[in-house]
Motif scaffolding. Structure first.
Motif, short mmCIF file in Angstrom:
data_model
loop_
_atom_site.label_atom_id
_atom_site.label_comp_id
_atom_site.label_asym_id
_atom_site.label_seq_id
_atom_site.Cartn_x
_atom_site.Cartn_y
_atom_site.Cartn_z
N VAL A 170 0.92 -0.84 0.29
CA VAL A 170 0.32 -0.09 0.22
C VAL A 170 0.65 0.73 -0.23
O VAL A 170 0.22 1.97 0.06
CB VAL A 170 -1.56 -0.30 1.47
N ASN A 171 1.93 1.17 -0.30
CA ASN A 171 3.32 2.42 -0.33
C ASN A 171 3.22 3.13 0.42
O ASN A 171 2.45 4.39 0.54
CB ASN A 171 2.80 3.03 -1.47
N THR A 172 3.15 2.55 1.84
CA THR A 172 3.36 3.76 3.08
C THR A 172 4.09 2.48 4.33
O THR A 172 4.21 1.64 4.20
CB THR A 172 1.87 3.66 3.52
N ASP A 173 4.80 3.84 5.08
CA ASP A 173 5.51 3.76 6.33
C ASP A 173 5.02 3.45 7.78
O ASP A 173 3.74 3.86 7.46
CB ASP A 173 6.66 4.70 6.67
N THR A 174 5.51 2.33 8.38
CA THR A 174 3.86 1.70 9.55
C THR A 174 5.56 1.62 10.63
O THR A 174 6.61 1.35 10.32
CB THR A 174 3.71 0.50 9.00
N ALA A 175 4.81 1.65 11.64
CA ALA A 175 5.67 1.87 13.06
C ALA A 175 5.46 0.75 13.71
O ALA A 175 4.71 0.15 13.08
CB ALA A 175 5.41 2.93 13.87
N SER A 176 6.17 0.71 14.68
CA SER A 176 6.17 -1.35 15.36
C SER A 176 4.90 -0.78 15.94
O SER A 176 4.80 -0.57 16.48
CB SER A 176 7.12 -1.59 16.08
N ALA A 177 4.33 -2.22 15.84
CA ALA A 177 2.94 -2.66 16.45
C ALA A 177 1.84 -1.72 15.41
O ALA A 177 0.59 -1.76 16.26
CB ALA A 177 2.97 -2.70 17.77
N GLU A 178 1.84 -1.07 14.71
CA GLU A 178 0.85 -0.11 14.14
C GLU A 178 0.30 -1.06 12.95
O GLU A 178 0.60 -1.24 12.37
CB GLU A 178 1.93 1.30 13.64
N GLY A 179 -0.87 -0.58 13.50
CA GLY A 179 -2.06 -1.72 12.52
C GLY A 179 -2.41 -1.11 11.37
O GLY A 179 -2.97 0.83 11.61
N LEU A 180 -2.38 -1.00 10.29
CA LEU A 180 -3.09 -0.03 9.34
C LEU A 180 -4.64 -0.70 8.38
O LEU A 180 -4.50 -2.44 8.10
CB LEU A 180 -2.54 -0.10 7.79
N VAL A 181 -5.31 -0.35 8.40
CA VAL A 181 -6.63 -1.15 8.25
C VAL A 181 -7.12 -1.11 6.98
O VAL A 181 -7.42 -0.03 6.06
CB VAL A 181 -8.11 -0.48 8.94
N LEU A 182 -6.89 -2.17 5.69
CA LEU A 182 -6.77 -1.90 4.16
C LEU A 182 -8.38 -2.77 3.97
O LEU A 182 -9.13 -3.26 4.74
CB LEU A 182 -6.21 -2.59 4.58
N GLY A 183 -8.96 -2.18 3.03
CA GLY A 183 -9.76 -1.91 2.23
C GLY A 183 -9.60 -1.83 0.80
O GLY A 183 -8.18 -1.49 0.21
N LEU A 184 -10.49 -1.82 0.14
CA LEU A 184 -9.99 -1.33 -1.62
C LEU A 184 -10.65 0.43 -2.21
O LEU A 184 -12.07 0.37 -1.29
CB LEU A 184 -11.31 -2.50 -2.21
N ASP A 185 -10.10 0.79 -3.00
CA ASP A 185 -10.07 1.42 -3.65
C ASP A 185 -11.37 1.40 -4.78
O ASP A 185 -11.59 0.46 -4.69
CB ASP A 185 -9.13 2.90 -3.88
N ALA A 186 -11.75 2.64 -5.34
CA ALA A 186 -12.62 2.62 -6.35
C ALA A 186 -12.49 1.72 -7.87
O ALA A 186 -13.53 1.57 -8.11
CB ALA A 186 -12.99 4.08 -7.11
#
Length: 201
Positions: A170-186
């Motif tokens: 998803v072309n982003t950075d994340t911190a330790s133990a950080e969660g990204l809520v992922l879905g789908l775009d248009a």
């Protein structure tokens, strides 16, 4: 993909994020966390998270997946992070339908400490030591699995993986133990709907 390529990828992602005009306009952590929890409750999403704190950058040369002593492992802070994340979701009344993890020990331990159960999934594994074709196939598997999860309202999955995997997905950075809520775009592509920061610092 070798270590220099992985480091270059990480630096490129960080530089891109820092240069975006809208980056500083992100909602405050409390609001972002509330939004993430609401999306998880609604379902049809995946909470993809980076493993908790594990000192270092790469595994030692000659590491083996089946031997945790040969890998980077969670620090005590990292273990606290993982437990705190699980407690936060439990307090919000949220239970994942499935918890899947990279086979690397720091990811498996993060998932186990947070949720008490986990299934190893090679598709979430680190790209370190993996050829480009295999890594591309793993990312394709994750995209298809996310599309399947999006068709299941009322439930969500948890994926525990590595920074490089999330960066590629998803072309982003994340911190330790950080969660990204992922879905789908248009266009049906993976996108970040919200972030869930670790409650432990």
């Amino acid at each position: 993909m070798d270590r220099r390529q992985l480091l270059a990828l990480s630096c490129a992602v960080s530089a891109t994020l820092a240069s975006r005009v809208g980056f500083a306009e992100s909602p405050p952590p409390a609001a972002a966390g509330a939004e993430a929890l609401a999306l998880l409750k609604r379902g049809g999403v995946v909470l993809a998270m980076r493993h908790a704190r594990a000192p270092g950058t790469f595994d030692p040369p000659g590491f083996k997946l089946g031997e945790c002593s040969t890998q980077r492992n969670l620090s005590e802070d990292g273990r606290h992070q993982a437990r705190a994340l699980g407690q936060r979701l439990k307090a919000a009344g949220l239970t994942p339908a499935q918890v899947r993890s990279s086979p690397w020990c720091r990811c498996m331990d993060t998932a186990t400490l947070a949720f008490g159960r986990v299934q190893a999934w090679p598709a979430l594994g680190s790209p370190e030591g993996v050829d480009a074709a295999t890594y591309a196939q793993s990312l394709d598997t994750l995209r298809r699995s996310l599309a399947e999860a999006a068709r299941r309202p009322g439930e969500f999955e948890v994926w525990v993986t590595h920074m490089f995997v999330l960066s590629a997905l998803v072309n982003t950075d994340t911190a330790s133990a950080e969660g990204l809520v992922l879905g789908l775009d248009a266009k049906g592509q993976p996108t970040v709907l919200a972030r869930l920061e670790t409650p432990y610092r």
